[in-house]
Motif scaffolding. Sequence first.
Motif, PDB file in Angstrom:
ATOM      1  N   ILE A 208       0.895  -1.166   0.000  1.00 47.71           N
ATOM      2  CA  ILE A 208       0.000   0.000   0.000  1.00 47.71           C
ATOM      3  C   ILE A 208       0.931   1.213   0.000  1.00 47.71           C
ATOM      4  CG2 ILE A 208      -1.771   1.260   1.266  1.00 47.71           C
ATOM      5  CD1 ILE A 208      -2.448  -1.402   2.680  1.00 47.71           C
ATOM      6  N   VAL A 209       0.754   2.112  -0.957  1.00 45.27           N
ATOM      7  CA  VAL A 209       1.701   3.234  -1.053  1.00 45.27           C
ATOM      8  C   VAL A 209       0.978   4.573  -0.994  1.00 45.27           C
ATOM      9  CG1 VAL A 209       3.396   1.904  -2.384  1.00 45.27           C
ATOM     10  CG2 VAL A 209       1.661   3.266  -3.576  1.00 45.27           C
ATOM     11  N   SER A 210       1.745   5.600  -0.644  1.00 43.62           N
ATOM     12  CA  SER A 210       1.190   6.958  -0.617  1.00 43.62           C
ATOM     13  C   SER A 210       2.313   7.968  -0.790  1.00 43.62           C
ATOM     14  CB  SER A 210       0.492   7.213   0.717  1.00 43.62           C
ATOM     15  OG  SER A 210       1.404   6.958   1.758  1.00 43.62           O
ATOM     16  N   ASP A 211       1.967   9.085  -1.408  1.00 38.05           N
ATOM     17  CA  ASP A 211       2.913  10.195  -1.587  1.00 38.05           C
ATOM     18  C   ASP A 211       2.079  11.410  -1.948  1.00 38.05           C
ATOM     19  OD1 ASP A 211       4.982  11.993  -2.943  1.00 38.05           O
ATOM     20  OD2 ASP A 211       6.244  10.287  -2.415  1.00 38.05           O
ATOM     21  N   ILE A 212       2.577  12.605  -1.593  1.00 32.79           N
ATOM     22  CA  ILE A 212       1.823  13.812  -1.974  1.00 32.79           C
ATOM     23  C   ILE A 212       2.065  14.179  -3.431  1.00 32.79           C
ATOM     24  CG2 ILE A 212       1.592  14.845   0.324  1.00 32.79           C
ATOM     25  CD1 ILE A 212       4.151  16.459  -0.335  1.00 32.79           C
ATOM     26  N   HIS A 213       3.043  13.513  -4.050  1.00 28.09           N
ATOM     27  CA  HIS A 213       3.415  13.805  -5.435  1.00 28.09           C
ATOM     28  C   HIS A 213       2.779  12.715  -6.322  1.00 28.09           C
ATOM     29  CE1 HIS A 213       5.874  15.474  -8.543  1.00 28.09           C
ATOM     30  NE2 HIS A 213       6.628  14.400  -8.684  1.00 28.09           N
ATOM     31  N   ALA A 214       1.743  13.097  -7.092  1.00 26.68           N
ATOM     32  CA  ALA A 214       0.947  12.093  -7.825  1.00 26.68           C
ATOM     33  C   ALA A 214       1.783  11.195  -8.758  1.00 26.68           C
ATOM     34  CB  ALA A 214      -0.166  12.795  -8.601  1.00 26.68           C
ATOM     35  N   PRO A 215       2.746  11.734  -9.525  1.00 26.16           N
ATOM     36  CA  PRO A 215       3.501  10.853 -10.426  1.00 26.16           C
ATOM     37  C   PRO A 215       4.258   9.735  -9.683  1.00 26.16           C
ATOM     38  CG  PRO A 215       3.863  13.152 -11.004  1.00 26.16           C
ATOM     39  CD  PRO A 215       3.098  13.151  -9.724  1.00 26.16           C
ATOM     40  N   ALA A 216       4.699  10.038  -8.462  1.00 28.21           N
ATOM     41  CA  ALA A 216       5.425   9.018  -7.682  1.00 28.21           C
ATOM     42  C   ALA A 216       4.487   7.858  -7.352  1.00 28.21           C
ATOM     43  CB  ALA A 216       5.978   9.639  -6.404  1.00 28.21           C
ATOM     44  N   VAL A 217       3.251   8.185  -7.035  1.00 30.07           N
ATOM     45  CA  VAL A 217       2.263   7.169  -6.694  1.00 30.07           C
ATOM     46  C   VAL A 217       1.910   6.334  -7.926  1.00 30.07           C
ATOM     47  CG1 VAL A 217      -0.111   6.862  -5.936  1.00 30.07           C
ATOM     48  CG2 VAL A 217       1.324   8.533  -4.796  1.00 30.07           C
ATOM     49  N   GLU A 218       1.718   7.039  -9.045  1.00 30.07           N
ATOM     50  CA  GLU A 218       1.357   6.321 -10.285  1.00 30.07           C
ATOM     51  C   GLU A 218       2.452   5.330 -10.681  1.00 30.07           C
ATOM     52  OE1 GLU A 218       0.537   9.500 -13.057  1.00 30.07           O
ATOM     53  OE2 GLU A 218      -1.029  10.191 -11.685  1.00 30.07           O
ATOM     54  N   ARG A 219       3.709   5.778 -10.515  1.00 33.58           N
ATOM     55  CA  ARG A 219       4.836   4.906 -10.870  1.00 33.58           C
ATOM     56  C   ARG A 219       4.812   3.631 -10.016  1.00 33.58           C
ATOM     57  NH1 ARG A 219      10.699   6.315  -9.018  1.00 33.58           N
ATOM     58  NH2 ARG A 219      11.935   4.727 -10.054  1.00 33.58           N
ATOM     59  N   ALA A 220       4.574   3.775  -8.718  1.00 33.24           N
ATOM     60  CA  ALA A 220       4.567   2.599  -7.832  1.00 33.24           C
ATOM     61  C   ALA A 220       3.375   1.693  -8.146  1.00 33.24           C
ATOM     62  CB  ALA A 220       4.526   3.040  -6.371  1.00 33.24           C
ATOM     63  N   ARG A 221       2.244   2.322  -8.468  1.00 35.55           N
ATOM     64  CA  ARG A 221       1.062   1.516  -8.796  1.00 35.55           C
ATOM     65  C   ARG A 221       1.321   0.717 -10.079  1.00 35.55           C
ATOM     66  NH1 ARG A 221      -3.515   5.234 -10.007  1.00 35.55           N
ATOM     67  NH2 ARG A 221      -2.387   5.222 -11.975  1.00 35.55           N
TER      68      ARG A 221
END
Length: 360
Positions: A208-221
């Motif tokens: 389960i991941v989270s970040d305030i920076h949307a591209p970082a989250v998309e990359r992990a997903r």
Amino acid sequence: MNALNPSALHSAVFDHPEMGGHENIVFARDRDSGLNAIIAVHDTTLGPALGGCRVWPYEKPADALTDALRLSRGMTYKNALAGLDLGGGKAVIIACPREEKSQDMMEAFGGHVERLSGTYITAEDVGVSPEDMEAVARRTDHVRGTSATGLGDPSPYTALGVFEGIKASAMHVFGNVDLEGRTVSVQGLGHVGFEVARQLAEAGATLIVSDIHAPAVERARDALGASVVEAGDAHRVEADIFVPCALGAGLNARTIPEIRARIVAGAANNQLQTPADGIALKRRGILYAPDYAINAGGVISIALAKPGEDDGRVRAKTLAIGETLTRIFERAAHEDTTPEMVADKMAEERLAQAGQGTDS
Ligand code: NAD
């Protein structure tokens, strides 16, 4: 010119609440480049004081002094616990990294480091780029982590140590290092967090991941098949392990009662807002891997890398973070205290054994 009031100076500097066993504090200036810096050497019992240089627009010089004193002491403990033959120091330059910092300023800072004759070794920290460190290195050899002296970006080694620390924590709590099927919440997917998440995914963990920076989250997903939650929810999701890899002070009176994981083990610096928060975690039966023990891989890579050498020594020392944490957890259980208190004690014991010790 204002007359110097010795008693005001004494209370501002020598009676400063963060002043401990500091050996040397240099107020470094250069009129031409506008450099105003403080270099704090806390303790050289184990060797030269290694610690980064931070460029930050402190509102008041007193805040810069507080940071330099606190961070340099922290480096003594971190280097001692990591088994490095290095003391602790830190430098702060009072300037806005975007608008006021200059190559001339960094060179002038290098000149001041050189004057300390190797008792302080500098490296990158917040607000400092690899180019800045190249400028420092034009005036002194007492620099680590430049392309000429090191392995480059320390983050992969920090991540390696954190992953090892997560396994040691899992062993202590679950009696098993196997992360297959464990649910892990990773908060912050930057240089360290993404690499930790990648290793966790490889080990079969449910991410389960989270970040305030949307591209970082998309990359992990996309790359790791992680599910995503809002950054503010990372600590309160249903998970076995919570891995904070964003900012400090995330473990506090508001968040701790909401944590559902049995383990908190991540890279972020200064995770506990206050010492009482460590006790609160223990009361809730949550195992906390002390931040400066688990995130030491970066400083190990900076300290031990030699030009032209592979990273074998650095990796071995970084992997030993797992064993150090196991010792910390076992002793904390035995002494009925918190892991961070044991980590401090172990660092102090190493300093005491080496000779003079430190008066904190
Ligand atoms: P980074 O700046 O590359 O990544 C931090 C990430 O956290 C960013 O993606 C950012 O968007 C995200 N973030 C910021 N606030 C957030 C919030 N409230 N919630 C969720 N995400 C948030 O930094 P890094 O180098 O990966 O370091 C991460 C942490 O580890 C920092 O606390 C750092 O001091 C510590 N640390 C790093 C190293 C290293 O080698 N890089 C070594 C020791 C400690």
